[in-house]
Design an enzyme around this catalytic site. Structure first.
Site, PDB file in Angstrom:
ATOM      1  N   THR A  61      -4.585   8.368   8.190  1.00 42.01           N
ATOM      2  CA  THR A  61      -4.679   7.250   7.256  1.00 42.01           C
ATOM      3  C   THR A  61      -6.158   6.891   7.104  1.00 42.01           C
ATOM      4  OG1 THR A  61      -3.977   4.972   6.806  1.00 42.01           O
ATOM      5  CG2 THR A  61      -4.373   5.536   9.107  1.00 42.01           C
ATOM      6  N   GLY A  62      -6.457   6.157   6.054  1.00 44.16           N
ATOM      7  CA  GLY A  62      -7.848   5.759   5.830  1.00 44.16           C
ATOM      8  C   GLY A  62      -8.422   6.457   4.610  1.00 44.16           C
ATOM      9  N   THR A  88      -1.545   3.813   4.497  1.00 44.39           N
ATOM     10  CA  THR A  88      -0.562   4.875   4.335  1.00 44.39           C
ATOM     11  C   THR A  88       0.379   4.816   5.502  1.00 44.39           C
ATOM     12  OG1 THR A  88      -2.199   6.305   3.316  1.00 44.39           O
ATOM     13  CG2 THR A  88      -0.374   7.420   4.406  1.00 44.39           C
ATOM     14  N   SER A 134       0.813  -1.215   0.000  1.00 43.29           N
ATOM     15  CA  SER A 134       0.000   0.000   0.000  1.00 43.29           C
ATOM     16  C   SER A 134       0.844   1.262   0.000  1.00 43.29           C
ATOM     17  CB  SER A 134      -0.928  -0.002   1.215  1.00 43.29           C
ATOM     18  OG  SER A 134      -0.167  -0.069   2.397  1.00 43.29           O
ATOM     19  N   THR A 158       1.996   7.052   0.371  1.00 41.74           N
ATOM     20  CA  THR A 158       1.017   5.998   0.086  1.00 41.74           C
ATOM     21  C   THR A 158       0.893   5.724  -1.409  1.00 41.74           C
ATOM     22  OG1 THR A 158      -1.280   5.338   0.565  1.00 41.74           O
ATOM     23  CG2 THR A 158      -0.971   7.568  -0.199  1.00 41.74           C
ATOM     24  N   ARG A 213      -6.784   9.932  -9.387  1.00 39.50           N
ATOM     25  CA  ARG A 213      -7.348  10.194  -8.055  1.00 39.50           C
ATOM     26  C   ARG A 213      -6.215  10.494  -7.050  1.00 39.50           C
ATOM     27  NH1 ARG A 213      -6.647   7.972  -2.643  1.00 39.50           N
ATOM     28  NH2 ARG A 213      -8.551   8.358  -1.502  1.00 39.50           N
TER      29      ARG A 213
HETATM   30  N1  ASP Z   1      -5.336   7.928   3.011  1.00 34.61           N
HETATM   31  C1  ASP Z   1      -4.946   7.172   1.858  1.00 34.61           C
HETATM   32  C2  ASP Z   1      -5.682   7.693   0.657  1.00 34.61           C
HETATM   33  O1  ASP Z   1      -6.847   8.044   0.769  1.00 34.61           O
HETATM   34  C3  ASP Z   1      -5.174   5.706   1.957  1.00 34.61           C
HETATM   35  C4  ASP Z   1      -5.066   5.067   3.301  1.00 34.61           C
HETATM   36  O2  ASP Z   1      -4.410   5.568   4.206  1.00 34.61           O
HETATM   37  O3  ASP Z   1      -5.625   4.008   3.514  1.00 34.61           O
HETATM   38  O4  ASP Z   1      -5.129   7.695  -0.411  1.00 34.61           O
END
Ligand code: ASP
Length: 336
Positions: free
Chosen positions: A244-245, A193, A91, A211, A221
């Protein structure tokens, strides 16, 4: 007259330039000794925290720098380079999952104690986007480069063009193409991330965030991770935060800037993360979306070395490395 004015202007500029140059070189020259003296004087204990379980290894690399009175900026860059360079980490960086067109596009940003910032988004073929973000910060008049422009810049700086799509990711992507259904899963399955924030023995804060974003996203995107104020924010007077997320939700509330501002208002890092998550919860409910489909986690660190973390639902963890060692901690969460 106008010649004289020009001369005055030019020499004034030259004086400023000389002053700036001598400031920089003096600062560089004295950084290590000044840092050591200051560390002894103010007794700041270094600490680094970072997102998810890959944060443990990453913290290890950052800690090597922090424990030797290195700068937090160097520590966070070295730290996040560990998962970036690891093809098994799917990731982040090399080995990251591709977008829906099979292209690995990377996002990263970095911020130091002087509020210098640098960022790259939708960067392809470069294993360490965080190092390119740092080069944007240090070597350009800009703060963010994207796509082909970011790649061009990276190549001009000597970064090597590589294929980042590893066999395992390609296989999974081909499998995904059979249904082509875009549905990010909360937690670690198809995104994540590394966000890392650190306090050094000078008492200075820095942060880095990197990330490959959401797997199978639309080409182009960009999430929160390369956006200063969303995926990362550092204010050397107050504290630092990273996220993150689901990036769309973090951007919606300018998440990490919010966390730092809440700390400025007197909230602890823990309470600041909780409040930021509660904003996401509220906006999700207002928009009639299902909270269960969303995961966002924040981690925060203040100037005193106190830290906190909070997320929407269970499953998010973070790694903390200080003089007591390097540990993985499960973050508390909203949806119980
Ligand atoms: N925050 C990251 C994104 O939206 C992905 C992640 O941390 O899971 O690209």
């Amino acid at each position: 007259m106008s010649n004289r004015r020009n001369f005055i202007k030019t020499s004034a500029l030259a004086t400023v330039a000389v002053a700036l140059n001598s400031f920089t070189s003096k600062e560089e020259e004295s950084t290590s000794t000044f840092g050591k003296q200051k560390a002894e004087q103010n007794g700041t204990k270094p600490i680094v925290i970072s997102t998810w379980n890959f944060g443990v290894k990453a913290n290890g690399a950052a800690w090597e720098i922090l424990k030797n009175n290195g700068r937090a900026l160097d520590a966070v860059e070295a730290g996040v380079k560990i998962p970036e360079g690891d093809p098994a980490e799917r990731s982040v960086g090399y080995g990251g999952r591709p977008d829906r067109d099979g292209r690995v596009t990377l996002d990263a940003c970095i911020m130091d104690e002087f509020s210098n910032i640098g960022s790259v988004a939708c960067l392809e073929h470069i294993k360490h986007p965080i190092a390119v973000a740092r080069a944007v910060m240090e070597k350009t008049p800009h703060v963010m480069l994207v796509g082909d422009g970011a790649l061009q810049f990276a190549l001009s700086q000597g970064f090597k063009k590589e294929n980042l799509l590893v066999e395992a990711s390609e296989k999974e992507w081909k499998e995904w193409l059979k249904t082509s259904q875009y549905k990010p899963i909360a937690n670690i399955e198809n995104h994540d991330t590394i966000g890392m924030i650190a306090l050094d023995s000078f008492g200075n804060l820095s942060g880095a965030c990197t990330t490959s974003g959401m797997a199978y996203k639309m080409h182009g995107r960009v999430g929160d991770s390369p956006i200063i104020g969303a995926g990362l924010y550092v204010d050397n007077e107050i504290g630092a935060a990273t996220a993150t997320g689901h990036g769309e939700e973090v951007i919606r509330i300018a998440g990490c800037h919010l966390v730092v501002e809440l700390m400025r208002q007197g909230k602890s890092p823990q309470k600041a993360c909780e409040e930021a998550v509660s904003r996401i919860v509220k906006l999700t409910q207002n928009r009639n979306k299902n909270l269960k489909d969303i995961q966002v986690g924040f981690i925060a660190l203040n100037k005193k070395g106190e830290y906190g973390a909070y997320c929407v639902q269970s499953g998010f963890n973070f790694a903390v490395n200080d003089t007591n060692g390097n540990t993985l901690v499960d973050a508390d969460y909203f949806l119980k």
